[in-house]
Scaffold this active site. Structure first.
Site, PDB file in Angstrom:
ATOM      1  N   PRO A   1      71.171 -18.657  40.410  1.00 42.99           N
ATOM      2  CA  PRO A   1      72.627 -18.519  40.552  1.00 42.99           C
ATOM      3  C   PRO A   1      73.493 -19.446  39.698  1.00 42.99           C
ATOM      4  CG  PRO A   1      71.760 -19.753  42.384  1.00 42.99           C
ATOM      5  CD  PRO A   1      70.572 -19.337  41.552  1.00 42.99           C
ATOM      6  N   CYS A   2      73.481 -19.238  38.388  1.00 40.14           N
ATOM      7  CA  CYS A   2      74.342 -20.039  37.521  1.00 40.14           C
ATOM      8  C   CYS A   2      75.824 -19.771  37.811  1.00 40.14           C
ATOM      9  CB  CYS A   2      74.007 -19.796  36.056  1.00 40.14           C
ATOM     10  SG  CYS A   2      73.985 -18.081  35.573  1.00 40.14           S
TER      11      CYS A   2
END
Length: 157
Positions: free
Chosen positions: A122-123
C-alpha cells in the site's frame, strides 16, 4: 508490457489492472489504459489474486494474503516491507517512514514510485506533509486520482 504477459487483466474501480504472476507468486500489478481488454485469470494463483483484489474493493479493511516477489534493491524492499505494516484506514508521511528507516523522505518516495505491486503493497498510504503527494511517479492528475480514490475508499480522506 504486452497483454499476453499478464496472467489476468481486470476491471476495477480505479481502472484496468494488469496482473503478472510467476510460478508461485505475484510479481506486478500495472495500471492499464481503459481500451485494453480484460483477460480471465490464466491459473489458480491469478484467480486468487483477482479474488483478493475484488474483496478489497468491496471491503477496504480486507487484508491481502498473497506471496509476492518484489524485485528491487535492498533499500526498496525495506521500504515496501514497512508499507505492509500500515493498516487500511491509516497513513504515514514520507518523512515518518524515512525516520523509521533512518533515511530521507525523497528516497522513500522513490521506492514508493517503483513499487511493483501497488494496492496490495500500500504505497497509497504514504502521503506528503502538505497533501496526498504523488502516485506511481505522477504528480499531476491521473494516477494521483487513483491514490485519492484508494485513500477515500479506506476512509482516510
Amino acid at each position: 508490457m504486452n497483454q499476453t504477459d499478464y496472467s489476468a487483466i481486470i476491471e476495477s474501480p480505479v481502472g484496468k489492472l494488469g496482473i503478472q504472476t510467476g510460478k508461485d507468486c505475484l510479481q506486478r500489478i500495472d495500471f492499464l489504459a481503459d481500451q485494453v481488454r480484460a483477460k480471465r485469470p490464466q491459473h489458480a494463483l491469478a484467480t486468487n489474486v483477482v479474488s483478493q483484489l475484488h474483496h478489497y474493493f468491496e471491503n477496504p479493511m480486507f487484508e491481502f494474503v498473497i506471496a509476492c516477489d518484489m524485485a528491487g534493491t535492498a533499500y526498496q524492499r525495506s521500504v515496501w516491507e514497512r508499507l505492509n505494516t500500515i493498516k487500511a484506514g491509516h497513513c504515514m508521511t514520507y518523512a515518518d517512514v524515512a525516520k523509521r528507516l533512518h533515511s530521507g523522505a525523497r528516497a522513500v518516495g522513490g521506492a514508493c514510485r517503483r513499487n511493483p505491486i501497488p494496492i496490495i503493497v500500500p504505497c497509497h498510504r504514504v502521503v506528503s506533509k502538505s497533501g496526498i503527494g504523488g502516485y506511481d511517479g505522477d504528480w499531476g492528475t491521473g494516477k494521483t486520482d487513483i491514490k485519492h480514490w484508494l485513500l477515500r475508499h479506506e476512509g482516510i480522506v
